[in-house]
Design a protein around this motif. Structure first.
Motif, PDB file in Angstrom:
ATOM      1  N   TYR A 257       0.859  -1.186   0.000  1.00 20.22           N
ATOM      2  CA  TYR A 257       0.000   0.000   0.000  1.00 20.22           C
ATOM      3  C   TYR A 257       0.894   1.234   0.000  1.00 20.22           C
ATOM      4  O   TYR A 257       2.036   1.198   0.477  1.00 20.22           O
ATOM      5  CB  TYR A 257      -0.972  -0.003   1.183  1.00 20.22           C
ATOM      6  N   TRP A 258       0.372   2.316  -0.539  1.00 19.02           N
ATOM      7  CA  TRP A 258       1.204   3.509  -0.795  1.00 19.02           C
ATOM      8  C   TRP A 258       0.409   4.751  -0.449  1.00 19.02           C
ATOM      9  O   TRP A 258      -0.818   4.799  -0.655  1.00 19.02           O
ATOM     10  CB  TRP A 258       1.604   3.501  -2.268  1.00 19.02           C
ATOM     11  N   LEU A 259       1.082   5.751   0.080  1.00 22.56           N
ATOM     12  CA  LEU A 259       0.414   7.007   0.426  1.00 22.56           C
ATOM     13  C   LEU A 259       1.376   8.170   0.221  1.00 22.56           C
ATOM     14  O   LEU A 259       2.555   8.074   0.567  1.00 22.56           O
ATOM     15  CB  LEU A 259      -0.091   6.980   1.871  1.00 22.56           C
ATOM     16  N   GLU A 260       0.845   9.265  -0.335  1.00 23.05           N
ATOM     17  CA  GLU A 260       1.625  10.477  -0.546  1.00 23.05           C
ATOM     18  C   GLU A 260       0.659  11.667  -0.475  1.00 23.05           C
ATOM     19  O   GLU A 260      -0.545  11.519  -0.737  1.00 23.05           O
ATOM     20  CB  GLU A 260       2.319  10.421  -1.917  1.00 23.05           C
ATOM     21  N   THR A 261       1.165  12.814  -0.116  1.00 26.87           N
ATOM     22  CA  THR A 261       0.323  14.020  -0.060  1.00 26.87           C
ATOM     23  C   THR A 261       0.965  15.146  -0.869  1.00 26.87           C
ATOM     24  O   THR A 261       2.187  15.311  -0.881  1.00 26.87           O
ATOM     25  CB  THR A 261       0.133  14.492   1.391  1.00 26.87           C
ATOM     26  N   ILE A 262       0.115  15.899  -1.554  1.00 26.58           N
ATOM     27  CA  ILE A 262       0.537  17.114  -2.262  1.00 26.58           C
ATOM     28  C   ILE A 262      -0.457  18.197  -1.896  1.00 26.58           C
ATOM     29  O   ILE A 262      -1.642  18.130  -2.272  1.00 26.58           O
ATOM     30  CB  ILE A 262       0.575  16.909  -3.790  1.00 26.58           C
ATOM     31  N   GLY A 289       9.153   2.499  -5.814  1.00 30.34           N
ATOM     32  CA  GLY A 289      10.098   3.561  -6.129  1.00 30.34           C
ATOM     33  C   GLY A 289       9.676   4.365  -7.338  1.00 30.34           C
ATOM     34  O   GLY A 289       9.861   5.601  -7.387  1.00 30.34           O
ATOM     35  N   SER A 290       9.077   3.694  -8.337  1.00 31.05           N
ATOM     36  CA  SER A 290       8.624   4.391  -9.541  1.00 31.05           C
ATOM     37  C   SER A 290       7.461   5.328  -9.225  1.00 31.05           C
ATOM     38  O   SER A 290       7.370   6.440  -9.774  1.00 31.05           O
ATOM     39  CB  SER A 290       8.209   3.372 -10.608  1.00 31.05           C
ATOM     40  N   LEU A 291       6.554   4.888  -8.344  1.00 29.64           N
ATOM     41  CA  LEU A 291       5.461   5.768  -7.926  1.00 29.64           C
ATOM     42  C   LEU A 291       6.008   7.013  -7.222  1.00 29.64           C
ATOM     43  O   LEU A 291       5.580   8.149  -7.511  1.00 29.64           O
ATOM     44  CB  LEU A 291       4.526   5.013  -6.970  1.00 29.64           C
ATOM     45  N   ASN A 292       6.952   6.806  -6.324  1.00 28.19           N
ATOM     46  CA  ASN A 292       7.527   7.944  -5.593  1.00 28.19           C
ATOM     47  C   ASN A 292       8.227   8.919  -6.536  1.00 28.19           C
ATOM     48  O   ASN A 292       8.088  10.150  -6.399  1.00 28.19           O
ATOM     49  CB  ASN A 292       8.513   7.438  -4.541  1.00 28.19           C
ATOM     50  N   ARG A 293       8.966   8.409  -7.491  1.00 27.99           N
ATOM     51  CA  ARG A 293       9.663   9.279  -8.447  1.00 27.99           C
ATOM     52  C   ARG A 293       8.674  10.068  -9.290  1.00 27.99           C
ATOM     53  O   ARG A 293       8.868  11.265  -9.564  1.00 27.99           O
ATOM     54  CB  ARG A 293      10.560   8.446  -9.362  1.00 27.99           C
ATOM     55  N   THR A 294       7.604   9.403  -9.685  1.00 26.04           N
ATOM     56  CA  THR A 294       6.605  10.066 -10.530  1.00 26.04           C
ATOM     57  C   THR A 294       6.006  11.278  -9.826  1.00 26.04           C
ATOM     58  O   THR A 294       5.855  12.360 -10.424  1.00 26.04           O
ATOM     59  CB  THR A 294       5.487   9.072 -10.908  1.00 26.04           C
ATOM     60  N   VAL A 295       5.676  11.115  -8.558  1.00 27.24           N
ATOM     61  CA  VAL A 295       5.022  12.198  -7.809  1.00 27.24           C
ATOM     62  C   VAL A 295       6.027  13.242  -7.339  1.00 27.24           C
ATOM     63  O   VAL A 295       5.806  14.450  -7.491  1.00 27.24           O
ATOM     64  CB  VAL A 295       4.240  11.614  -6.616  1.00 27.24           C
ATOM     65  N   ASN A 296       7.141  12.797  -6.782  1.00 26.73           N
ATOM     66  CA  ASN A 296       8.083  13.725  -6.141  1.00 26.73           C
ATOM     67  C   ASN A 296       9.120  14.308  -7.090  1.00 26.73           C
ATOM     68  O   ASN A 296       9.534  15.465  -6.938  1.00 26.73           O
ATOM     69  CB  ASN A 296       8.796  13.011  -4.987  1.00 26.73           C
ATOM     70  N   PHE A 298       8.942  14.046 -10.760  1.00 28.24           N
ATOM     71  CA  PHE A 298       8.348  14.580 -11.995  1.00 28.24           C
ATOM     72  C   PHE A 298       7.125  15.458 -11.717  1.00 28.24           C
ATOM     73  O   PHE A 298       6.531  15.997 -12.658  1.00 28.24           O
ATOM     74  CB  PHE A 298       7.974  13.416 -12.924  1.00 28.24           C
ATOM     75  N   ASN A 299       6.744  15.564 -10.447  1.00 27.09           N
ATOM     76  CA  ASN A 299       5.668  16.463 -10.026  1.00 27.09           C
ATOM     77  C   ASN A 299       4.364  16.247 -10.791  1.00 27.09           C
ATOM     78  O   ASN A 299       3.682  17.194 -11.194  1.00 27.09           O
ATOM     79  CB  ASN A 299       6.106  17.928 -10.170  1.00 27.09           C
ATOM     80  N   ASN A 304      -4.269   9.316 -13.417  1.00 28.51           N
ATOM     81  CA  ASN A 304      -4.038   8.599 -14.668  1.00 28.51           C
ATOM     82  C   ASN A 304      -2.648   8.885 -15.236  1.00 28.51           C
ATOM     83  O   ASN A 304      -1.969   7.986 -15.758  1.00 28.51           O
ATOM     84  CB  ASN A 304      -5.114   8.960 -15.690  1.00 28.51           C
ATOM     85  N   LEU A 305      -2.197  10.139 -15.093  1.00 28.04           N
ATOM     86  CA  LEU A 305      -0.859  10.497 -15.586  1.00 28.04           C
ATOM     87  C   LEU A 305       0.224   9.892 -14.698  1.00 28.04           C
ATOM     88  O   LEU A 305       1.314   9.548 -15.179  1.00 28.04           O
ATOM     89  CB  LEU A 305      -0.711  12.019 -15.644  1.00 28.04           C
ATOM     90  N   ILE A 306      -0.083   9.757 -13.418  1.00 24.58           N
ATOM     91  CA  ILE A 306       0.863   9.089 -12.513  1.00 24.58           C
ATOM     92  C   ILE A 306       1.082   7.643 -12.955  1.00 24.58           C
ATOM     93  O   ILE A 306       2.219   7.147 -13.003  1.00 24.58           O
ATOM     94  CB  ILE A 306       0.342   9.133 -11.058  1.00 24.58           C
TER      95      ILE A 306
END
Length: 478
Positions: A257-262, A289-296, A298-299, A304-306
Motif C-alpha cells: 500500500y502507498w500514500l503520498e500528499t501534495i 520507487g517508480s510511484l515515488n519518483r513520478t510524484v516527487n 516529476f511532479n 491517470n498520468l501518474i
C-alpha cells in the motif's frame, strides 16, 4: 579391510557414484562382493562336473556368464538395473537346476539358499518382487514335497544325474556357505541403514542451517520492505477514518500500500505486483520507487498520468536486464481532495476532514474502485483499465475517473488476493459478489471494526486451506 575397500571403490566407483542414497550403494557393494565369491565357488564346481551329468556343466556355465555380466556392468558403472536382474537370475538358475535334479527333495542347504534368494529379492527390488519371489519359492517347496511323497508323480530325474557329492551327504559342509551369506547380507543392510541415518542427520543439520540463513535474510528483507510502506501514524494523520488490511502470503509480499500528499490532496493506492514472496517483494520495491519518483521528482499529480509515468519508469528499469522481463503490477490509485471549510468529528470523536463534499479521482490497472454511498445498499463500481503497469502488447493511456463524495460515503480499493481465496464448504473462490455483500452488511460498523470483520471472514472462509495470494484491502470513510 581398508585395503580391500580401497580396491573395491576403484573397481565399482562409477556405479557407486550413481547411487542416490546409502541403500543403493549397499546393493551395489553386496552384488559385487557376492558375485566375486560365487565366481570363485562356481569355477571348481564346473571343473568337477565334467565327469557328471552335462546339466551340471550347463548350469555352471550359465551362472558364470550371469556373474560376469553383473561384475562387468558394475565396473563400467552403467546398466545397474540390468546387473540386479542378472544377479537374481543367477540364483534362480542355480535353484531351479538343483530343484529338478534332486527331484524336488529339500535339503537344509537348499532351504537356506531359498531364504537367501528371497532376501536378495527384497533387498534389491523391494517388497513387491520380494513377495512374488517368496510365494514362488513356497510353491516350489510344496511341489517338491508332493513330488517326493507321491513317488515322483510330477517329474523324475535318475539318481545318477544328481550332484553326487551333495546326494551322498559328503557336501553337507556347504551349509555354511548360505548361512555366511545370509549373515553378510543382513550385516550390509544394517550398515547401509546406519550410514543412511548418519547422512540424513548430516543433511538435516545442513538444511536446518541453510533454512535459518534463508529465513534470517527474508526477515531482514521484510524489515526493508516495511520501511517503504507508509507508517500507520502517517495514514491516520491524513486518513483518520480508514483501515488497511494487509496479509502477506509469505514473510515478504508482492502487494503493498502507498500514500503520498501534495498540498491538501491525499494520494493512496493498493498495489499487487507480479508473484508473491521474495520475487514479488523485489518487484514491489521497483514499482513503489517508480510511484515515488513520478510524484516527487516529476511532479505529476493526476492519477491517470501518474500511472502512465510509473509504467514508463517500471519498463525502463526492467529493460536494463538482458532477459525479457514481463513483471509489473496491478494497482488502484486514488486522489482525495477534502474541502476544509467545515470540519467535524469522526467516529472516535476526534477531528477529521468530513465536509459537504470531497473530490475523488481514480485511475486503475486491473484493480477497481468500489464506493458505497451513505445509506445505500449497493456498491458503485468504477472499473479499471485492463492493462497492467509493465510490458503490454498495445498500451494505452490510463483513464481518469472523477466523482464527488459526501460525508458518510465509504470507498474501497484492494488487490485480488481476497476475492480469489479458495475456501468455504466446496473449496471455491470467495469472489467479488460475496465481498460486495460483506461490505454492504458492515456499513453500520466503524472502520476499525470493519477491518476486523473482513479479516475474520477471510480466515473463516479460508479454513485449513493455504492462503492463495497476498491480501491488501484499504477502506476510507469520508
Amino acid at each position: 579391510m581398508n585395503f580391500f575397500r580401497s580396491i573395491q571403490s576403484r573397481l565399482i566407483g562409477k556405479a557407486l557414484a550413481q547411487c542416490p542414497d546409502p541403500f543403493e550403494e549397499g546393493k551395489v557393494i553386496v552384488m559385487f562382493n557376492f558375485s566375486i565369491v560365487m565366481m570363485i565357488l562356481t569355477v571348481p564346481y564346473i571343473v568337477a562336473s565334467f565327469d557328471q551329468f552335462i546339466g551340471h556343466l550347463i548350469s555352471g556355465i550359465a551362472q558364470i556368464i550371469l556373474l560376469l555380466l553383473v561384475i562387468f556392468w558394475l565396473i563400467k558403472g552403467y546398466r545397474i538395473s540390468l546387473a540386479k536382474n542378472a544377479f537374481l537370475a543367477m540364483f534362480i538358475v542355480m535353484h531351479l537346476f538343483h530343484f529338478i535334479v534332486s527331484n524336488g527333495a529339500i535339503f537344509i542347504q537348499g532351504i537356506l539358499f531359498m531364504i537367501l534368494l528371497a532376501l536378495f529379492a527384497f533387498f534389491l527390488f523391494g517388497r513387491k518382487v520380494g513377495w512374488i519371489t517368496f510365494i514362488t519359492l513356497i510353491i516350489l517347496v510344496v511341489a517338491g514335497i508332493y513330488n517326493t511323497s507321491s513317488n515322483y508323480a510330477l517329474f523324475y530325474m535318475p539318481i545318477e544325474f544328481a550332484d553326487q557329492e551333495a546326494s551322498s551327504g559328503k557336501g553337507q559342509l556347504i551349509i555354511l556357505l548360505p548361512m555366511l551369506m545370509i549373515v553378510y547380507l543382513v550385516s550390509e543392510f544394517v550398515a547401509a541403514q546406519k550410514k543412511a541415518q548418519v547422512r540424513i542427520n548430516r543433511q538435516n543439520k545442513d538444511l536446518s542451517e541453510k533454512n535459518k540463513e534463508i529465513n534470517d535474510s527474508i526477515n531482514y528483507a521484510k524489515r526493508i520492505q516495511s520501511a517503504i510502506l507508509p507508517p500507520v501514524k502517517l495514514i491516520k494523520q491524513h486518513l483518520p477514518n480508514s483501515f488497511i488490511l494487509y496479509k502477506p502470503k509469505d514473510i515478504v509480499a508482492g502487494d503493498f500500500y502507498w500514500l503520498e500528499t501534495i498540498n491538501d490532496t491525499v494520494y493512496f493506492a493498493a498495489a499487487d505486483c507480479t508473484g508473491h514472496g521474495v520475487p514479488g517483494a523485489m518487484v514491489s520495491v521497483i514499482c513503489n520507487g517508480s510511484l515515488n519518483r513520478t510524484v516527487n521528482e516529476f511532479n505529476i499529480s493526476e492519477p491517470n498520468l501518474i500511472l502512465d509515468k510509473t509504467r514508463d519508469l517500471v519498463i525502463q528499469e526492467f529493460e536494463k536486464s538482458e532477459e525479457v522481463v514481463k513483471d509489473g503490477m496491478d494497482i488502484a490509485l486514488v486522489s482525495l481532495t477534502l474541502n476544509k471549510k467545515n470540519d467535524s468529528g469522526n467516529e472516535d470523536n476526534s477531528l477529521s476532514h468530513s465536509h459537504p463534499h470531497s473530490v475523488l479521482k481514480y485511475a486503475g490497472a486491473h484493480n477497481p474502485l468500489w464506493i458505497i454511498r451513505k445509506g445505500s445498499n449497493t456498491v458503485e463500481e468504477i472499473n479499471a483499465d485492463k492493462q497492467p503497469i509493465g510490458k503490454y502488447t498495445a498500451p494505452k493511456p490510463y483513464s481518469l475517473h472523477s466523482t464527488e463524495l459526501k460525508p458518510g460515503d465509504t470507498i474501497y480499493i484492494f488487490s485480488d488476493g481476497y476475492v480469489d481465496q479458495f475456501g468455504g464448504e466446496k473449496g471455491k473462490k470467495f469472489k467479488a459478489k460475496n465481498f460486495k455483500a460483506l461490505l454492504v452488511s458492515i456499513q453500520h460498523e466503524s472502520m476499525e471494526r470493519q477491518r476486523e470483520l473482513i479479516d475474520q471472514t477471510f480466515e473463516n472462509w479460508k479454513g485449513d486451506l493455504e492462503q492463495l495470494d497476498d491480501v491488501c484491502v484499504i477502506g476510507v470513510r469520508i
